[in-house]
Design a protein around this motif. Structure first.
Motif, PDB file in Angstrom:
ATOM      1  N   GLY A   1       0.824  -1.198   0.000  1.00 11.34           N
ATOM      2  CA  GLY A   1       0.000   0.000   0.000  1.00 11.34           C
ATOM      3  C   GLY A   1       0.856   1.245   0.000  1.00 11.34           C
ATOM      4  O   GLY A   1       1.820   1.351   0.771  1.00 11.34           O
ATOM      5  N   TYR A   2       0.502   2.199  -0.861  1.00 13.56           N
ATOM      6  CA  TYR A   2       1.283   3.429  -0.996  1.00 13.56           C
ATOM      7  C   TYR A   2       0.426   4.652  -0.686  1.00 13.56           C
ATOM      8  O   TYR A   2      -0.772   4.685  -0.980  1.00 13.56           O
ATOM      9  CB  TYR A   2       1.839   3.550  -2.421  1.00 13.56           C
ATOM     10  N   VAL A   3       1.051   5.637  -0.074  1.00 17.60           N
ATOM     11  CA  VAL A   3       0.399   6.919   0.182  1.00 17.60           C
ATOM     12  C   VAL A   3       1.183   8.015  -0.524  1.00 17.60           C
ATOM     13  O   VAL A   3       2.399   7.913  -0.711  1.00 17.60           O
ATOM     14  CB  VAL A   3       0.314   7.222   1.690  1.00 17.60           C
TER      15      VAL A   3
ATOM     16  N   TYR B   1       4.666   8.876  -4.404  1.00 21.30           N
ATOM     17  CA  TYR B   1       4.074   7.831  -3.565  1.00 21.30           C
ATOM     18  C   TYR B   1       5.175   7.109  -2.783  1.00 21.30           C
ATOM     19  O   TYR B   1       6.239   6.814  -3.321  1.00 21.30           O
ATOM     20  CB  TYR B   1       3.306   6.829  -4.425  1.00 21.30           C
TER      21      TYR B   1
ATOM     22  N   LEU C   1       5.822   4.177   0.726  1.00 18.32           N
ATOM     23  CA  LEU C   1       5.249   3.274   1.717  1.00 18.32           C
ATOM     24  C   LEU C   1       4.927   4.087   2.966  1.00 18.32           C
ATOM     25  O   LEU C   1       5.690   4.994   3.337  1.00 18.32           O
ATOM     26  CB  LEU C   1       6.235   2.164   2.066  1.00 18.32           C
TER      27      LEU C   1
ATOM     28  N   GLY D   1      -2.400   3.563   2.879  1.00 10.42           N
ATOM     29  CA  GLY D   1      -2.020   2.835   1.674  1.00 10.42           C
ATOM     30  C   GLY D   1      -3.124   1.976   1.090  1.00 10.42           C
ATOM     31  O   GLY D   1      -2.984   1.471  -0.028  1.00 10.42           O
TER      32      GLY D   1
ATOM     33  N   ASN E   1      -4.728  -0.010  -3.491  1.00  8.29           N
ATOM     34  CA  ASN E   1      -3.464   0.002  -2.745  1.00  8.29           C
ATOM     35  C   ASN E   1      -2.621   1.244  -3.020  1.00  8.29           C
ATOM     36  O   ASN E   1      -1.403   1.210  -2.926  1.00  8.29           O
ATOM     37  CB  ASN E   1      -2.645  -1.264  -3.034  1.00  8.29           C
ATOM     38  N   TYR E   2      -3.280   2.346  -3.375  1.00  8.18           N
ATOM     39  CA  TYR E   2      -2.590   3.636  -3.414  1.00  8.18           C
ATOM     40  C   TYR E   2      -3.585   4.704  -2.988  1.00  8.18           C
ATOM     41  O   TYR E   2      -4.761   4.646  -3.318  1.00  8.18           O
ATOM     42  CB  TYR E   2      -2.034   3.945  -4.805  1.00  8.18           C
TER      43      TYR E   2
END
Length: 378
Positions: free
Chosen positions: A141-143, A151, A153, A241, A261-262
Motif C-alpha cells: 500500500g502506498y500513500v 508515492y 510506503l 495505503g 493500494n494507493y
C-alpha cells in the motif's frame, strides 16, 4: 464470522461478558461479546489510548492492548447498548477471545475454520513488520506525499508511522485477500456451508439499543434498506495505503468488491457509479438551459417544518446554498428537473410551474427513500 462459528460449536455465547475470556478486563465486566460484535460496548479507541502511553520503539500486540486497558482503566465512552460507535478496540478483543476459546492463533483459526474450507488460497493474516515472510505478488500500500510529490510506503512517513508500531494487532485488520477469494466468501454467505441460516439472519439483522432505537449494523456489516437497490449489507475499510469495500446486494445477488493500494487526497471509491454499471443504469444526460430558464428557480423555499432553503443563480449556474454557506450546483436534466452535484446518493430537484410562476419543488433522494416538498416564498 469466526465468533459465530465458535458460538454454533457451543464454545461461547454472544451474551457472555468479555471478562469471562479476558479476566484482566474485569473493569468492563458489563460489556458482552454481542456489544463488541455490533459496536455498542462503549470502549475507547485503543489507538488513541496507546498513542501517548505505548513505547513506539516496540510493535504492539493484542496482549499490549489488554494490559494497557487493565492498567489504565480508561473510562467507557457510554454505557453498553445505549449508543452505537464504531470500535476497533472491540474487534481486536474479539480476536483475543477467538484465540482463548479455540486454543489457536487468530490467523490459524481463520485458516482452518474459514479460508481452507472455502478454498480461499490467497487469503491469510499477515503482519509484514511483526512477522515478516515472503508473499508472492504482494500488493504494497502506498500513500502520496504532498511535500515530496511522490508515492511512498506509509512506513516512511511520520504521519503514517502507526502502521509499524501497530502491526502486531489483529482482529480489526491484517486479513489479506484478493477479489476472487472475497467473492468465494460472498458466495458462501448465500449457502449454509460454514454457518446456519439462523446465524446468518442474526449477522444481518439490525439490533435495538436500550431505548428501542435500531442501529443499521449487524455483526460486522452495515445494513441498508436501499430505495433503488433493495437490501444491502456492506463494509468499507481503510489503513494507510489501502481502501477497500465489499457491498452485497442480497435481494438481487449482486456484489461489488473494490481493493485499492494507493491513496492520495482525492482517492475515493465511486460506489454510486459502480452500482449503476452493475444494474445497467444509463448515465444521466444533462441539458443546457438558457439564463432565463435557470434563474427563475432562484429564491427561497419553505419545507413542512418551516425551514427556509435558498437557491441562487450565479455566473450562469443554479446553486443550492447550505446553512453554512456551501454551494452545490443544480445541473439540469430537463427544463424542470435538476440533479444536485457532488452529493451521494443522488439527489434530484423537480420544480412545478403554474401560470408561468414557480410554485414549489420536490426534492428526492431515491436510494434513501427521501421525498420532500418545499413551497416557493413569493
Amino acid at each position: 464470522m469466526a465468533i459465530v462459528i465458535l458460538k454454533e460449536k457451543g464454545k461461547l455465547n454472544y451474551d457472555d461478558n468479555i471478562s469471562k475470556y479476558i479476566p484482566e478486563l474485569s473493569n468492563y465486566s458489563n460489556i458482552t461479546i454481542r456489544n463488541l460484535l455490533n459496536h455498542t460496548g462503549g470502549l475507547p479507541d485503543y489507538m488513541e489510548v496507546m498513542d501517548s502511553t505505548f513505547d513506539k520503539n516496540k510493535i504492539a500486540t493484542n496482549k499490549d492492548i489488554i494490559s494497557t486497558f487493565a492498567k489504565l482503566k480508561p473510562q467507557v465512552l457510554f454505557e453498553p447498548n445505549t449508543k452505537w460507535e464504531y470500535s476497533n478496540t472491540g474487534y481486536a478483543l474479539l480476536a483475543s477471545i477467538i484465540e482463548k476459546v479455540s486454543g489457536m492463533s487468530y490467523g490459524n483459526y481463520l485458516f482452518n475454520a474459514i479460508f481452507k474450507p472455502l478454498k480461499m488460497t490467497n487469503t491469510f493474516v499477515y503482519q509484514r513488520r511483526f512477522a515478516p515472510k515472503k508473499v508472492a505478488n504482494y500488493a504494497y500500500g502506498y500513500v502520496y506525499s504532498d511535500s515530496l510529490k511522490k508515492y511512498l510506503l506509509p512506513d516512511d512517513l511520520a504521519e503514517t508511522k502507526m502502521v509499524v508500531w501497530l502491526d502486531g494487532v489483529v482482529g480489526d485488520g491484517t486479513v489479506n485477500s484478493t477479489i476472487i477469494d472475497l467473492l468465494k466468501w460472498d458466495r458462501a454467505l448465500y449457502a449454509d456451508k460454514l454457518i446456519s441460516k439462523e446465524s446468518k439472519n442474526e449477522i444481518f439483522t439490525s439490533p435495538e439499543l436500550n431505548d428501542k432505537s435500531e442501529i443499521n449494523y449487524g455483526f460486522g456489516w452495515f445494513i441498508e434498506d436501499n430505495g433503488v437497490y433493495g437490501n444491502l449489507v456492506k463494509h468499507a475499510g481503510g489503513w494507510p495505503g489501502y481502501r477497500t469495500i465489499i457491498e452485497r446486494h442480497t435481494q438481487n445477488d449482486k456484489t461489488i468488491i473494490v481493493l485499492l493500494n494507493y491513496i492520495n487526497d482525492n482517492t475515493y471509491i465511486p460506489i454510486t457509479d459502480l452500482r449503476k454499471m452493475l444494474y445497467n443504469i444509463k448515465p444521466i444526460n444533462f441539458v443546457e438551459l438558457k439564463t432565463e430558464e435557470k434563474e427563475k428557480f432562484a429564491g427561497e423555499y419553505k419545507n413542512s417544518k418551516g425551514k427556509i432553503v435558498k437557491l441562487i443563480y450565479e455566473n450562469g449556474t443554479l446553486y443550492r446554498i447550505t446553512d453554512d454557506g456551501e454551494k452545490f450546483e443544480l445541473k439540469a436534466i430537463s427544463k424542470t428537473k435538476f440533479q444536485m452535484m457532488k452529493v451521494e446518493p443522488d439527489v434530484f430537484y423537480e420544480f412545478t410551474i403554474k401560470d408561468n410562476k414557480v410554485e414549489k419543488y420536490i426534492m428526492t433522494q431515491p436510494e434513501e427513500k427521501v421525498v420532500r416538498e418545499l413551497i416557493r416564498l413569493q
